[in-house]
Write a protein that holds these residues in place. Structure first.
Motif, PDB file in Angstrom:
ATOM      1  N   TRP A  33      27.295 -25.242   4.910  1.00 16.41           N
ATOM      2  CA  TRP A  33      28.089 -24.715   6.165  1.00 16.41           C
ATOM      3  C   TRP A  33      28.882 -25.692   7.050  1.00 16.41           C
ATOM      4  N   VAL A  34      29.982 -25.315   7.544  1.00 23.05           N
ATOM      5  CA  VAL A  34      30.578 -26.205   8.404  1.00 23.05           C
ATOM      6  C   VAL A  34      30.908 -25.306   9.625  1.00 23.05           C
ATOM      7  N   THR A  35      31.026 -26.072  10.732  1.00 19.27           N
ATOM      8  CA  THR A  35      31.116 -25.636  12.017  1.00 19.27           C
ATOM      9  C   THR A  35      32.147 -26.207  12.859  1.00 19.27           C
ATOM     10  N   ASP A  36      33.018 -25.889  13.781  1.00 19.35           N
ATOM     11  CA  ASP A  36      33.609 -26.421  14.688  1.00 19.35           C
ATOM     12  C   ASP A  36      34.210 -25.468  15.932  1.00 19.35           C
ATOM     13  N   ILE A  37      34.970 -26.100  16.832  1.00 19.28           N
ATOM     14  CA  ILE A  37      35.277 -25.418  18.011  1.00 19.28           C
ATOM     15  C   ILE A  37      36.810 -25.741  18.116  1.00 19.28           C
ATOM     16  N   THR A  38      37.606 -24.628  18.788  1.00 16.09           N
ATOM     17  CA  THR A  38      39.021 -24.720  18.979  1.00 16.09           C
ATOM     18  C   THR A  38      39.197 -24.021  20.229  1.00 16.09           C
ATOM     19  N   TYR A  39      40.200 -24.159  20.706  1.00 18.01           N
ATOM     20  CA  TYR A  39      40.683 -23.440  21.842  1.00 18.01           C
ATOM     21  C   TYR A  39      41.836 -22.402  21.740  1.00 18.01           C
ATOM     22  N   LEU A  40      41.886 -21.483  22.420  1.00 19.64           N
ATOM     23  CA  LEU A  40      42.768 -20.347  22.134  1.00 19.64           C
ATOM     24  C   LEU A  40      43.378 -20.206  23.816  1.00 19.64           C
ATOM     25  N   ALA A  78      34.085 -20.870  18.548  1.00 24.79           N
ATOM     26  CA  ALA A  78      33.185 -21.580  17.681  1.00 24.79           C
ATOM     27  C   ALA A  78      32.855 -20.694  16.580  1.00 24.79           C
ATOM     28  N   THR A  79      33.135 -21.466  15.278  1.00 26.00           N
ATOM     29  CA  THR A  79      32.900 -20.799  13.987  1.00 26.00           C
ATOM     30  C   THR A  79      32.165 -21.294  12.873  1.00 26.00           C
ATOM     31  N   VAL A  80      31.550 -20.811  12.026  1.00 22.27           N
ATOM     32  CA  VAL A  80      30.630 -21.599  11.102  1.00 22.27           C
ATOM     33  C   VAL A  80      31.147 -20.818  10.013  1.00 22.27           C
ATOM     34  N   ALA A 121      37.844 -31.084   7.205  1.00 21.25           N
ATOM     35  CA  ALA A 121      39.137 -30.517   7.055  1.00 21.25           C
ATOM     36  C   ALA A 121      39.296 -28.980   6.902  1.00 21.25           C
ATOM     37  N   VAL A 122      38.320 -28.633   6.277  1.00 30.13           N
ATOM     38  CA  VAL A 122      38.383 -26.943   5.852  1.00 30.13           C
ATOM     39  C   VAL A 122      38.463 -26.149   7.192  1.00 30.13           C
ATOM     40  N   GLN A 123      37.557 -26.556   8.193  1.00 32.56           N
ATOM     41  CA  GLN A 123      37.652 -25.984   9.490  1.00 32.56           C
ATOM     42  C   GLN A 123      38.883 -26.040  10.081  1.00 32.56           C
ATOM     43  N   GLU A 124      39.450 -27.281  10.210  1.00 36.05           N
ATOM     44  CA  GLU A 124      40.655 -27.652  10.836  1.00 36.05           C
ATOM     45  C   GLU A 124      41.772 -26.729  10.288  1.00 36.05           C
ATOM     46  N   SER A 125      41.755 -26.533   8.881  1.00 34.47           N
ATOM     47  CA  SER A 125      42.698 -25.593   8.254  1.00 34.47           C
ATOM     48  C   SER A 125      42.454 -24.183   8.684  1.00 34.47           C
ATOM     49  N   PHE A 126      41.313 -23.899   8.794  1.00 35.52           N
ATOM     50  CA  PHE A 126      41.044 -22.515   9.137  1.00 35.52           C
ATOM     51  C   PHE A 126      41.705 -22.264  10.620  1.00 35.52           C
ATOM     52  N   PHE A 127      41.493 -23.244  11.457  1.00 36.72           N
ATOM     53  CA  PHE A 127      42.046 -22.891  12.878  1.00 36.72           C
ATOM     54  C   PHE A 127      43.541 -23.178  12.874  1.00 36.72           C
ATOM     55  N   ALA A 128      44.067 -23.835  11.978  1.00 35.79           N
ATOM     56  CA  ALA A 128      45.459 -24.075  11.997  1.00 35.79           C
ATOM     57  C   ALA A 128      46.074 -22.648  11.435  1.00 35.79           C
ATOM     58  N   THR A 129      45.523 -22.050  10.362  1.00 31.79           N
ATOM     59  CA  THR A 129      46.089 -20.784   9.923  1.00 31.79           C
ATOM     60  C   THR A 129      45.742 -19.723  10.918  1.00 31.79           C
ATOM     61  N   LEU A 130      44.750 -19.752  11.504  1.00 28.26           N
ATOM     62  CA  LEU A 130      44.362 -18.766  12.358  1.00 28.26           C
ATOM     63  C   LEU A 130      45.455 -18.672  13.624  1.00 28.26           C
ATOM     64  N   LYS A 131      45.463 -20.046  14.131  1.00 32.47           N
ATOM     65  CA  LYS A 131      46.685 -19.970  15.398  1.00 32.47           C
ATOM     66  C   LYS A 131      48.163 -19.654  14.843  1.00 32.47           C
ATOM     67  N   THR A 132      48.457 -20.066  13.478  1.00 33.37           N
ATOM     68  CA  THR A 132      49.751 -19.666  13.276  1.00 33.37           C
ATOM     69  C   THR A 132      49.786 -18.062  12.839  1.00 33.37           C
ATOM     70  N   GLU A 133      48.607 -17.690  12.337  1.00 32.34           N
ATOM     71  CA  GLU A 133      48.854 -15.893  12.545  1.00 32.34           C
ATOM     72  C   GLU A 133      48.830 -15.368  13.590  1.00 32.34           C
ATOM     73  N   MET A 134      48.292 -15.905  14.564  1.00 29.34           N
ATOM     74  CA  MET A 134      48.493 -15.577  16.134  1.00 29.34           C
ATOM     75  C   MET A 134      49.546 -15.707  16.585  1.00 29.34           C
ATOM     76  N   GLY A 135      50.388 -16.475  16.097  1.00 21.51           N
ATOM     77  CA  GLY A 135      52.051 -16.619  16.350  1.00 21.51           C
ATOM     78  C   GLY A 135      52.326 -17.848  17.300  1.00 21.51           C
ATOM     79  N   LEU A 136      51.052 -18.636  17.405  1.00 19.27           N
ATOM     80  CA  LEU A 136      50.975 -19.784  18.359  1.00 19.27           C
ATOM     81  C   LEU A 136      51.609 -20.823  17.305  1.00 19.27           C
ATOM     82  N   SER A 137      52.795 -21.623  18.378  1.00 21.10           N
ATOM     83  CA  SER A 137      53.192 -22.737  17.739  1.00 21.10           C
ATOM     84  C   SER A 137      52.350 -24.098  17.987  1.00 21.10           C
ATOM     85  N   GLU A 138      52.572 -24.988  17.278  1.00 19.15           N
ATOM     86  CA  GLU A 138      51.747 -26.238  17.262  1.00 19.15           C
ATOM     87  C   GLU A 138      52.035 -26.738  18.846  1.00 19.15           C
ATOM     88  N   ALA A 139      52.866 -26.674  19.642  1.00 19.92           N
ATOM     89  CA  ALA A 139      53.226 -27.102  20.975  1.00 19.92           C
ATOM     90  C   ALA A 139      52.219 -26.228  21.650  1.00 19.92           C
TER      91      ALA A 139
END
Length: 183
Positions: A67-74, A84-86, A163-181
């Motif tokens: 299992w890998v885990t990480d935190i992001t902010y929304l 936080a996801t696992v 990297a797999v968690q970071e990639s998941f968060f990037a996909t999630l934020k893109t799907e939410m319509g958030l730009s990288e900015a």
């Protein structure tokens, strides 16, 4: 006004800062400040960190082995929420998650508890995270000990180690319509 004055000076124009400020007010122009840097990982150097056993080996032969885990902010209308996801590396599914307004140990502990409740992993599970204070806390280490999990942590400053968690968060934020900015 200071930045505009400097730019104009570089182009050979001499204009006072006061005049630039007056013209900006008349045109209702305001400077955009730099976006505040938000840190999501705080390392307490006094706490011991685990060895990087995962070593970027992002595959597993079966479920509940790694299992890998990480935190992001929304961003939300009412402020920031921390997620936080696992993730189980076998299926790449999120097996546990938690949201909170605070970036503290109960956030990651709740995500871990959800994953354990849903998956009931056997002893020997490899559990990988960054070196954030939430993951190096005594409370979190005790939760992993109760699971008989083997703790693994990324090398200092190596985002590729998770990297797999970071990639998941990037996909999630893109799907939410958030730009990288907005990240």
């Amino acid at each position: 006004a200071l930045r505009i004055q400097a730019d104009l000076h570089e182009q050979g124009e001499r204009v006072s800062r006061q005049r630039i400020g007056r013209l900006m007010r008349q045109a209702a122009l305001v400077a955009r400040g730099k976006r505040k840097f938000r840190t999501t990982t705080k390392v307490k150097s006094s706490r011991p960190v685990a060895e990087n056993i995962l070593a970027r080996e992002f595959t597993a032969d079966g479920p509940n082995q790694k299992w890998v885990t990480d935190i992001t902010y929304l961003p939300t209308r009412e402020g920031w929420l921390y997620l936080a996801t696992v993730m189980d590396l076998y299926s790449r599914k999120i097996v546990g998650w938690a949201l909170n307004e605070r970036l503290q140990t109960p956030l990651v502990t709740a995500a871990l508890e959800m994953a354990v409740g849903r998956r009931k992993p056997p002893g020997g599970l490899l559990h990988h995270s960054d070196r954030g204070s939430q993951y190096t806390s005594e409370v979190y280490k005790q939760a992993l000990d109760r699971l008989q999990a083997v703790q693994s942590m990324s090398e200092k400053g190596e985002c590729w180690d998770n990297a797999v968690q970071e990639s998941f968060f990037a996909t999630l934020k893109t799907e939410m319509g958030l730009s990288e900015a907005q990240w």
